[in-house]
Motif scaffolding. Structure first.
Motif, PDB file in Angstrom:
ATOM      1  N   LEU A 184       0.834  -1.202   0.000  1.00 50.17           N
ATOM      2  CA  LEU A 184       0.000   0.000   0.000  1.00 50.17           C
ATOM      3  C   LEU A 184       0.873   1.260   0.000  1.00 50.17           C
ATOM      4  CD1 LEU A 184      -2.840  -0.987   2.518  1.00 50.17           C
ATOM      5  CD2 LEU A 184      -2.838  -1.125   0.020  1.00 50.17           C
ATOM      6  N   PHE A 185       1.964   1.224   0.749  1.00 45.34           N
ATOM      7  CA  PHE A 185       2.891   2.356   0.729  1.00 45.34           C
ATOM      8  C   PHE A 185       3.494   2.522  -0.664  1.00 45.34           C
ATOM      9  CE2 PHE A 185       3.815   1.818   5.521  1.00 45.34           C
ATOM     10  CZ  PHE A 185       2.810   2.713   5.834  1.00 45.34           C
ATOM     11  N   GLY A 186       3.799   1.402  -1.323  1.00 45.10           N
ATOM     12  CA  GLY A 186       4.325   1.469  -2.679  1.00 45.10           C
ATOM     13  C   GLY A 186       3.328   2.078  -3.645  1.00 45.10           C
ATOM     14  N   VAL A 187       2.045   1.727  -3.497  1.00 50.00           N
ATOM     15  CA  VAL A 187       0.992   2.309  -4.338  1.00 50.00           C
ATOM     16  C   VAL A 187       0.892   3.807  -4.091  1.00 50.00           C
ATOM     17  CG1 VAL A 187      -1.498   2.360  -4.748  1.00 50.00           C
ATOM     18  CG2 VAL A 187      -0.315   0.175  -4.541  1.00 50.00           C
ATOM     19  N   LEU A 188       0.974   4.208  -2.821  1.00 51.19           N
ATOM     20  CA  LEU A 188       0.884   5.629  -2.465  1.00 51.19           C
ATOM     21  C   LEU A 188       2.040   6.415  -3.081  1.00 51.19           C
ATOM     22  CD1 LEU A 188      -1.118   7.257  -0.740  1.00 51.19           C
ATOM     23  CD2 LEU A 188       0.484   7.049   1.161  1.00 51.19           C
ATOM     24  N   ASP A 189       3.237   5.875  -3.003  1.00 55.32           N
ATOM     25  CA  ASP A 189       4.389   6.534  -3.622  1.00 55.32           C
ATOM     26  C   ASP A 189       4.220   6.635  -5.130  1.00 55.32           C
ATOM     27  OD1 ASP A 189       5.563   6.728  -1.139  1.00 55.32           O
ATOM     28  OD2 ASP A 189       6.778   4.919  -1.389  1.00 55.32           O
ATOM     29  N   ASN A 190       3.724   5.562  -5.720  1.00 52.53           N
ATOM     30  CA  ASN A 190       3.624   5.533  -7.173  1.00 52.53           C
ATOM     31  C   ASN A 190       2.561   6.479  -7.710  1.00 52.53           C
ATOM     32  OD1 ASN A 190       5.635   3.566  -7.847  1.00 52.53           O
ATOM     33  ND2 ASN A 190       4.323   2.938  -9.531  1.00 52.53           N
TER      34      ASN A 190
ATOM     35  N   PHE B 286       2.046   9.445  -6.731  1.00 49.11           N
ATOM     36  CA  PHE B 286       2.773  10.713  -6.899  1.00 49.11           C
ATOM     37  C   PHE B 286       3.778  10.622  -8.044  1.00 49.11           C
ATOM     38  CE2 PHE B 286       6.430  13.405  -6.178  1.00 49.11           C
ATOM     39  CZ  PHE B 286       5.881  14.617  -5.814  1.00 49.11           C
ATOM     40  N   LEU B 287       4.588   9.570  -8.050  1.00 45.15           N
ATOM     41  CA  LEU B 287       5.717   9.502  -8.969  1.00 45.15           C
ATOM     42  C   LEU B 287       5.289   9.248 -10.414  1.00 45.15           C
ATOM     43  CD1 LEU B 287       8.110   7.482  -6.657  1.00 45.15           C
ATOM     44  CD2 LEU B 287       8.318   9.889  -7.279  1.00 45.15           C
ATOM     45  N   VAL B 288       4.258   8.424 -10.619  1.00 46.19           N
ATOM     46  CA  VAL B 288       3.779   8.192 -11.989  1.00 46.19           C
ATOM     47  C   VAL B 288       3.161   9.468 -12.548  1.00 46.19           C
ATOM     48  CG1 VAL B 288       2.080   6.932 -13.367  1.00 46.19           C
ATOM     49  CG2 VAL B 288       3.464   5.715 -11.689  1.00 46.19           C
ATOM     50  N   ALA B 289       2.343  10.146 -11.736  1.00 50.07           N
ATOM     51  CA  ALA B 289       1.770  11.419 -12.180  1.00 50.07           C
ATOM     52  C   ALA B 289       2.866  12.435 -12.463  1.00 50.07           C
ATOM     53  CB  ALA B 289       0.806  11.953 -11.120  1.00 50.07           C
ATOM     54  N   TYR B 290       3.907  12.442 -11.641  1.00 48.57           N
ATOM     55  CA  TYR B 290       5.039  13.356 -11.839  1.00 48.57           C
ATOM     56  C   TYR B 290       5.766  13.035 -13.138  1.00 48.57           C
ATOM     57  CZ  TYR B 290       9.300  15.969 -10.673  1.00 48.57           C
ATOM     58  OH  TYR B 290      10.358  16.832 -10.683  1.00 48.57           O
ATOM     59  N   ALA B 291       5.996  11.738 -13.395  1.00 50.66           N
ATOM     60  CA  ALA B 291       6.721  11.337 -14.605  1.00 50.66           C
ATOM     61  C   ALA B 291       5.938  11.693 -15.862  1.00 50.66           C
ATOM     62  CB  ALA B 291       7.008   9.832 -14.564  1.00 50.66           C
ATOM     63  N   ILE B 292       4.633  11.433 -15.850  1.00 55.63           N
ATOM     64  CA  ILE B 292       3.804  11.737 -17.022  1.00 55.63           C
ATOM     65  C   ILE B 292       3.717  13.245 -17.240  1.00 55.63           C
ATOM     66  CG2 ILE B 292       1.471  11.580 -17.992  1.00 55.63           C
ATOM     67  CD1 ILE B 292       1.186   8.902 -16.531  1.00 55.63           C
ATOM     68  N   GLY B 293       3.456  13.974 -16.160  1.00 57.42           N
ATOM     69  CA  GLY B 293       3.305  15.418 -16.281  1.00 57.42           C
ATOM     70  C   GLY B 293       4.572  16.131 -16.681  1.00 57.42           C
TER      71      GLY B 293
ATOM     72  N   SER C  17      18.158   6.700  -6.274  1.00 55.72           N
ATOM     73  CA  SER C  17      18.051   7.837  -5.369  1.00 55.72           C
ATOM     74  C   SER C  17      16.669   7.905  -4.716  1.00 55.72           C
ATOM     75  CB  SER C  17      18.343   9.139  -6.128  1.00 55.72           C
ATOM     76  OG  SER C  17      18.229  10.249  -5.279  1.00 55.72           O
ATOM     77  N   TYR C  18      15.619   7.718  -5.498  1.00 47.72           N
ATOM     78  CA  TYR C  18      14.270   7.858  -4.953  1.00 47.72           C
ATOM     79  C   TYR C  18      13.847   6.650  -4.123  1.00 47.72           C
ATOM     80  CZ  TYR C  18      12.681  12.312  -6.735  1.00 47.72           C
ATOM     81  OH  TYR C  18      12.500  13.659  -6.926  1.00 47.72           O
ATOM     82  N   THR C  19      14.461   5.502  -4.369  1.00 51.31           N
ATOM     83  CA  THR C  19      14.199   4.373  -3.482  1.00 51.31           C
ATOM     84  C   THR C  19      14.740   4.674  -2.090  1.00 51.31           C
ATOM     85  OG1 THR C  19      14.330   2.838  -5.341  1.00 51.31           O
ATOM     86  CG2 THR C  19      14.545   1.908  -3.140  1.00 51.31           C
ATOM     87  N   PHE C  20      15.924   5.255  -2.026  1.00 46.53           N
ATOM     88  CA  PHE C  20      16.452   5.693  -0.731  1.00 46.53           C
ATOM     89  C   PHE C  20      15.572   6.789  -0.131  1.00 46.53           C
ATOM     90  CE2 PHE C  20      20.532   3.751  -2.041  1.00 46.53           C
ATOM     91  CZ  PHE C  20      20.883   3.140  -0.856  1.00 46.53           C
TER      92      PHE C  20
ATOM     93  N   SER D 276      12.157  10.364 -13.970  1.00 48.30           N
ATOM     94  CA  SER D 276      11.041  10.182 -13.052  1.00 48.30           C
ATOM     95  C   SER D 276      10.342   8.843 -13.247  1.00 48.30           C
ATOM     96  CB  SER D 276      10.029  11.323 -13.227  1.00 48.30           C
ATOM     97  OG  SER D 276      10.629  12.569 -12.898  1.00 48.30           O
ATOM     98  N   ILE D 277      10.479   8.265 -14.447  1.00 50.26           N
ATOM     99  CA  ILE D 277       9.966   6.907 -14.641  1.00 50.26           C
ATOM    100  C   ILE D 277      10.717   5.947 -13.722  1.00 50.26           C
ATOM    101  CG2 ILE D 277       9.715   5.021 -16.296  1.00 50.26           C
ATOM    102  CD1 ILE D 277       9.412   7.108 -18.490  1.00 50.26           C
ATOM    103  N   GLY D 278      12.034   6.110 -13.672  1.00 50.67           N
ATOM    104  CA  GLY D 278      12.820   5.300 -12.737  1.00 50.67           C
ATOM    105  C   GLY D 278      12.476   5.612 -11.298  1.00 50.67           C
ATOM    106  N   ALA D 279      12.204   6.893 -11.012  1.00 55.38           N
ATOM    107  CA  ALA D 279      11.818   7.278  -9.652  1.00 55.38           C
ATOM    108  C   ALA D 279      10.509   6.632  -9.246  1.00 55.38           C
ATOM    109  CB  ALA D 279      11.710   8.804  -9.557  1.00 55.38           C
ATOM    110  N   ALA D 280       9.615   6.396 -10.214  1.00 56.68           N
ATOM    111  CA  ALA D 280       8.344   5.733  -9.917  1.00 56.68           C
ATOM    112  C   ALA D 280       8.521   4.227  -9.777  1.00 56.68           C
ATOM    113  CB  ALA D 280       7.326   6.052 -11.018  1.00 56.68           C
ATOM    114  N   VAL D 281       9.376   3.646 -10.624  1.00 60.74           N
ATOM    115  CA  VAL D 281       9.563   2.197 -10.614  1.00 60.74           C
ATOM    116  C   VAL D 281      10.325   1.744  -9.367  1.00 60.74           C
ATOM    117  CG1 VAL D 281      10.688   0.271 -11.812  1.00 60.74           C
ATOM    118  CG2 VAL D 281       9.431   1.991 -13.116  1.00 60.74           C
ATOM    119  N   GLY D 282      11.328   2.527  -8.936  1.00 60.75           N
ATOM    120  CA  GLY D 282      12.162   2.129  -7.804  1.00 60.75           C
ATOM    121  C   GLY D 282      11.387   1.909  -6.517  1.00 60.75           C
TER     122      GLY D 282
END
Length: 496
Positions: free
Chosen positions: A84-90, A92-99, A282-285, A416-422
């Motif tokens: 669930l935490f991973g979904v919550l992070d994603n 933000f990050l998927v929307a950030y990568a697309i935008g 970086s974003y996984t950390f 940011s795609i990597g930031a979302a996947v990590g």
């Protein structure tokens, strides 16, 4: 004859353009610091949303049905809380990568002052709305996912705009060193965000979001009042547009570059792919380090958040060092590659821990986090700042200055795609063991190295030694074999 005071002499020794440059550098530093300050709290409160409630003293008047989850915040009180935490992070990050891919094109066509200030105010609004979920007793996952996604979209206004502003004011001479110092706003924002969120995380975690939200919205108002986008907008002492009165600016007669045109600039695709893997690490950390420290070292949420800031302190040093070395050597790609090669084995926590235990017996964790932060964030900082600015003003553009924001958005959007996947992979892999998460991070660093080696070989075929040429011709098979052997040996050590 009376002489001027030393302070006045110092002030008057700098030209008006120098003062404007300094002013813009400070403003954009503060602005993007608040962007990262408002992103960091989510990683701090994870260990508060799901805790080991059996060790927490519960109120006497509270009727408890489950001794293990009574203090957790629903819906994160379930066994799959890491997913669930991973979904919550994603969200933000998927929307950030697309935008981000569209944000640069908007930034080239809209006034940067309006674009940046509106994005900061909206980001503050959505950050506050996330924190209000604590006071409104909202336990719906969809609410937090929606707020995170909307916040991710509006946060894309920040990076292309601030890089374009700084790129408009500074030349290429010392761009790596200047932007290396300037890019420390990322780590400074993470540190401040961790400290602010840590103050409220144990008492009222909603304030961990509300306070940063108010800060970034206030910075948006300051941006609207004071930001000067480029030299063509500087004011003389009579309040007139000096540059506009003396000559017609060239950029007004040039068209903003298209998305495909920006992709054809040499190096954009290669550096974008490298940033994808570097930002994954970086974003996984960024999103999982406090929870990892809390789970493995059994620290409370505040102490885990405070300790995680050491990774960002190392990132400040790494960004400055990468910029300084790249300016001196003239090789951005070579600098990135060298730091990534060193970073790959150091991401392994046990290897690094055993290395520093020999030199520093009392606090090996501190050294581990500092070194990892420097080596992981150094290439990331260099690519997103100096490299983006260099490519956005590439000689093939023939003086067209309206490509900087688009190029920056493409590079950071791909990263940011990597930031979302990590973080998503970390959420899926961590239940199987934290060692597997570190193996994933090592693999990402190795892949980033391979991309860099390809670019170095294509740009400097004569200067590239047989060592690198052999690896490029073998499609990186040597490094891959070395990575497999290293991982195999690591597994053998763990199994003993």
């Amino acid at each position: 004859m009376r002489s001027l005071a030393p302070g006045i002499k110092l002030i008057t020794s700098f030209s008006r353009d120098s003062w404007y440059r300094f002013f813009i550098l400070i403003l954009t530093f503060v602005f993007y610091t608040t962007y990262h300050l408002s992103r960091k709290p989510i990683s701090i409160i994870k260990s508060q949303l799901h805790r080991n409630c059996s060790n927490v003293i519960h109120p006497a008047d509270l009727n408890i049905t489950d001794n293990d989850t009574w203090c957790d915040w629903a819906p994160f009180d379930q066994n799959n809380y890491q997913n669930l935490f991973g979904v919550l992070d994603n969200c933000f990050l998927v929307a950030y990568a697309i935008g981000m891919f569209f944000s640069g094109m908007f930034g080239e066509r809209l006034p940067l002052r309006y674009y940046l200030s509106s994005g900061m105010i909206l980001s503050g609004l959505f950050t506050v709305l996330f924190g209000l979920g604590f006071y409104w007793q909202i336990h719906s996952l969809w609410y937090y996912c929606l707020v995170q996604a909307l916040n991710g979209l509006v946060q894309t206004t920040g990076w292309p705009a601030v890089v374009a502003c700084v790129g408009n004011w500074f030349g290429k001479g010392k761009r790596g060193f200047i932007m290396g110092i300037w890019n420390s706003h990322t780590s400074v924002g993470n540190i401040l965000g961790s400290l602010i969120a840590g103050v409220y995380v144990s008492s009222a975690w909603g304030l961990s979001f509300i306070v940063p939200g108010i800060i970034i919205a206030s910075a948006g108002v300051i941006c609207f009042l004071f930001l000067v986008e480029s030299k063509s907008h500087t004011l003389d002492i009579y309040g007139e547009f000096a540059c506009l009165c003396t000559q017609a600016p060239v950029e007004d007669h040039t068209e903003a570059i298209s998305f495909c045109g920006a992709l054809r600039i040499p190096g954009v695709v290669e550096f974008s792919l490298c940033l994808l893997f570097a930002k994954l690490v970086s974003y996984t950390f960024l999103y999982w380090l406090p929870l990892y420290i809390a789970n493995v070292a059994h620290f409370d949420p505040k102490k885990a958040g405070d300790l995680s800031t050491l990774f960002d302190v190392g990132g400040i040093v790494g960004g400055i060092l990468a910029g300084l070395i790249s300016d001196y050597s003239g090789g951005r790609a070579t600098t990135c590659c060298a730091m990534l090669i060193i970073a790959a084995p150091m991401v392994s926590r046990t290897l690094l821990l055993s290395f520093f235990v020999f030199f520093l017996l009392q606090n090996p964790n501190i050294c581990m986090l500092l070194w990892c932060g420097a080596l992981v964030n150094g290439p990331y900082a260099l690519i997103t700042t100096a490299v983006s600015a260099d490519l956005g003003t590439h000689e093939c553009l023939r003086g067209n200055s309206r490509a900087l924001s688009t190029v920056t958005a493409i590079i950071d959007g791909t990263g940011s795609i990597g930031a979302a996947v990590g973080p998503l992979l970390a959420g899926l892999i961590s239940p199987t063991g934290w060692n597997n998460v570190f193996y994933m991070l090592i693999s990402a660093d190795v892949l980033a190295c391979l991309v860099r080696l390809q670019l170095i070989s294509s740009k400097h075929p004569k200067r590239t030694s047989w060592f690198y040429s052999l690896r490029v011709r073998m499609n990186g098979s040597t490094l891959q074999v070395a990575g497999v052997l290293a991982l195999g040996y690591r597994y053998y050590q763990l199994s003993k």
